[in-house]
Design a protein around this motif. Sequence first.
Motif, PDB file in Angstrom:
ATOM      1  N   PHE A  11     110.655  27.831-114.551  1.00 43.18           N
ATOM      2  CA  PHE A  11     109.988  26.475-114.626  1.00 43.18           C
ATOM      3  C   PHE A  11     108.732  26.303-115.330  1.00 43.18           C
ATOM      4  O   PHE A  11     108.138  27.687-115.636  1.00 43.18           O
ATOM      5  CB  PHE A  11     109.820  25.787-113.223  1.00 43.18           C
ATOM      6  N   ASP A  12     108.523  25.383-115.906  1.00 49.37           N
ATOM      7  CA  ASP A  12     107.483  25.001-116.891  1.00 49.37           C
ATOM      8  C   ASP A  12     106.365  24.030-116.001  1.00 49.37           C
ATOM      9  O   ASP A  12     106.651  23.476-115.002  1.00 49.37           O
ATOM     10  CB  ASP A  12     107.822  24.324-117.803  1.00 49.37           C
ATOM     11  N   VAL A  13     104.956  24.444-116.369  1.00 50.43           N
ATOM     12  CA  VAL A  13     103.968  23.711-115.796  1.00 50.43           C
ATOM     13  C   VAL A  13     103.391  22.651-117.160  1.00 50.43           C
ATOM     14  O   VAL A  13     103.236  23.229-118.354  1.00 50.43           O
ATOM     15  CB  VAL A  13     102.937  24.680-115.236  1.00 50.43           C
ATOM     16  N   ASP A  14     103.428  21.525-116.759  1.00 50.87           N
ATOM     17  CA  ASP A  14     102.903  20.739-118.020  1.00 50.87           C
ATOM     18  C   ASP A  14     101.261  20.801-118.080  1.00 50.87           C
ATOM     19  O   ASP A  14     100.632  20.335-116.932  1.00 50.87           O
ATOM     20  CB  ASP A  14     103.320  19.179-117.653  1.00 50.87           C
ATOM     21  N   LEU A  15     100.622  21.526-119.011  1.00 54.17           N
ATOM     22  CA  LEU A  15      99.161  21.671-119.146  1.00 54.17           C
ATOM     23  C   LEU A  15      98.632  20.547-119.590  1.00 54.17           C
ATOM     24  O   LEU A  15      97.153  20.443-119.386  1.00 54.17           O
ATOM     25  CB  LEU A  15      98.855  22.904-120.014  1.00 54.17           C
ATOM     26  N   ARG A  16      99.252  19.557-120.065  1.00 48.84           N
ATOM     27  CA  ARG A  16      98.416  18.326-120.915  1.00 48.84           C
ATOM     28  C   ARG A  16      97.667  17.564-119.623  1.00 48.84           C
ATOM     29  O   ARG A  16      96.819  16.821-119.982  1.00 48.84           O
ATOM     30  CB  ARG A  16      99.352  17.448-121.460  1.00 48.84           C
ATOM     31  N   GLU A  17      97.958  17.593-118.293  1.00 49.41           N
ATOM     32  CA  GLU A  17      97.644  16.863-117.241  1.00 49.41           C
ATOM     33  C   GLU A  17      96.705  17.822-116.289  1.00 49.41           C
ATOM     34  O   GLU A  17      95.929  17.334-115.557  1.00 49.41           O
ATOM     35  CB  GLU A  17      98.444  16.192-116.447  1.00 49.41           C
ATOM     36  N   LEU A  18      96.793  19.118-116.636  1.00 48.16           N
ATOM     37  CA  LEU A  18      96.191  20.177-115.697  1.00 48.16           C
ATOM     38  C   LEU A  18      94.907  20.472-115.919  1.00 48.16           C
ATOM     39  O   LEU A  18      94.733  21.380-116.762  1.00 48.16           O
ATOM     40  CB  LEU A  18      97.073  21.330-115.426  1.00 48.16           C
ATOM     41  N   HIS A  19      93.674  19.838-115.559  1.00 49.40           N
ATOM     42  CA  HIS A  19      92.439  20.262-115.926  1.00 49.40           C
ATOM     43  C   HIS A  19      91.632  20.342-114.717  1.00 49.40           C
ATOM     44  O   HIS A  19      91.553  19.356-113.643  1.00 49.40           O
ATOM     45  CB  HIS A  19      91.900  19.213-116.880  1.00 49.40           C
ATOM     46  N   GLY A  20      90.744  21.160-114.616  1.00 47.02           N
ATOM     47  CA  GLY A  20      89.675  21.200-113.198  1.00 47.02           C
ATOM     48  C   GLY A  20      90.177  22.081-112.402  1.00 47.02           C
ATOM     49  O   GLY A  20      91.379  22.211-112.020  1.00 47.02           O
ATOM     50  N   GLN A  21      89.126  22.251-111.485  1.00 48.05           N
ATOM     51  CA  GLN A  21      89.348  23.062-110.282  1.00 48.05           C
ATOM     52  C   GLN A  21      90.470  22.575-109.139  1.00 48.05           C
ATOM     53  O   GLN A  21      91.261  23.059-108.566  1.00 48.05           O
ATOM     54  CB  GLN A  21      88.044  23.287-109.403  1.00 48.05           C
ATOM     55  N   GLU A  22      90.363  21.172-109.191  1.00 43.45           N
ATOM     56  CA  GLU A  22      91.090  20.410-107.989  1.00 43.45           C
ATOM     57  C   GLU A  22      92.533  20.624-108.623  1.00 43.45           C
ATOM     58  O   GLU A  22      93.525  21.146-107.462  1.00 43.45           O
ATOM     59  CB  GLU A  22      90.845  19.139-108.024  1.00 43.45           C
ATOM     60  N   ARG A  23      92.929  20.542-109.575  1.00 40.49           N
ATOM     61  CA  ARG A  23      94.215  20.518-110.001  1.00 40.49           C
ATOM     62  C   ARG A  23      94.761  21.939-110.151  1.00 40.49           C
ATOM     63  O   ARG A  23      95.916  22.250-109.937  1.00 40.49           O
ATOM     64  CB  ARG A  23      94.629  19.818-111.437  1.00 40.49           C
ATOM     65  N   LEU A  24      94.030  22.911-110.510  1.00 37.76           N
ATOM     66  CA  LEU A  24      94.283  24.363-110.402  1.00 37.76           C
ATOM     67  C   LEU A  24      94.380  24.915-108.940  1.00 37.76           C
ATOM     68  O   LEU A  24      95.584  25.759-108.690  1.00 37.76           O
ATOM     69  CB  LEU A  24      93.019  25.035-111.044  1.00 37.76           C
ATOM     70  N   ASP A  25      93.809  24.075-107.978  1.00 35.79           N
ATOM     71  CA  ASP A  25      94.041  24.504-106.540  1.00 35.79           C
ATOM     72  C   ASP A  25      95.242  24.090-106.424  1.00 35.79           C
ATOM     73  O   ASP A  25      96.125  24.957-105.580  1.00 35.79           O
ATOM     74  CB  ASP A  25      92.955  24.087-105.655  1.00 35.79           C
ATOM     75  N   VAL A  26      95.677  22.999-106.782  1.00 36.21           N
ATOM     76  CA  VAL A  26      97.133  22.384-106.270  1.00 36.21           C
ATOM     77  C   VAL A  26      98.101  23.422-106.900  1.00 36.21           C
ATOM     78  O   VAL A  26      99.081  23.822-106.290  1.00 36.21           O
ATOM     79  CB  VAL A  26      97.208  21.062-106.853  1.00 36.21           C
ATOM     80  N   LEU A  27      98.007  23.803-108.122  1.00 33.17           N
ATOM     81  CA  LEU A  27      98.961  24.791-108.832  1.00 33.17           C
ATOM     82  C   LEU A  27      98.977  25.997-108.003  1.00 33.17           C
ATOM     83  O   LEU A  27     100.087  26.542-107.829  1.00 33.17           O
ATOM     84  CB  LEU A  27      98.788  25.026-110.081  1.00 33.17           C
ATOM     85  N   VAL A  28      97.940  26.510-107.793  1.00 33.36           N
ATOM     86  CA  VAL A  28      97.686  27.781-106.987  1.00 33.36           C
ATOM     87  C   VAL A  28      98.524  27.828-105.628  1.00 33.36           C
ATOM     88  O   VAL A  28      99.049  28.726-105.196  1.00 33.36           O
ATOM     89  CB  VAL A  28      96.229  28.370-106.899  1.00 33.36           C
TER      90      VAL A  28
END
Length: 162
Positions: A101-118
């Motif tokens: 799978f791919d992760v779309d980085l164009r919208e993934l910014h900041g600790q909150e969204r990183l925590d969601v991905l983690v």
Amino acid sequence: MPDLLWDDVKVLFDPEISGALPDVVVEGTSVEDWQMLLDLVQTQGWQHAYSLDGEPTEQVSAADMAAGGASEFSATPELRVWPIPEVLLIFRMYQVESIDFDVDLRELHGQERLDVLVDVFRLIGQRLGKSVWMSAEGSPGHPDLGFDVEVDRVVLMAAPGG
């Protein structure tokens, strides 16, 4: 404390460096693992859309997905998943033996969204009992970070920026 801190890894989430859609893989999977993934999406209540060759269709079982993509002329089943509206994951069943799978980085910014991905990586890894590795787009086999099933957490594999 989070597994990863945004300031430590933000360079890995720069689309100019890692590509807009870095590659994520779970290796050594089976139809049963794919079904566990589909069930996880359902039980977590994540918004999702299923398509075949770009055409929206009703989601099917993992066994049906595998059967539908079995020939070289078949369309690749695709499942788009939004754990939150700002984080998009695109699962493609190229083969049963790995979940790609791919992760779309164009919208993934900041600790909150990183925590969601983690959290997503952790949930998938724990559910399947397998590691989940993310590499820069087009660089499979050279993971930057991921869920390491041996230590039961998301870890950094490469020094950011180097």
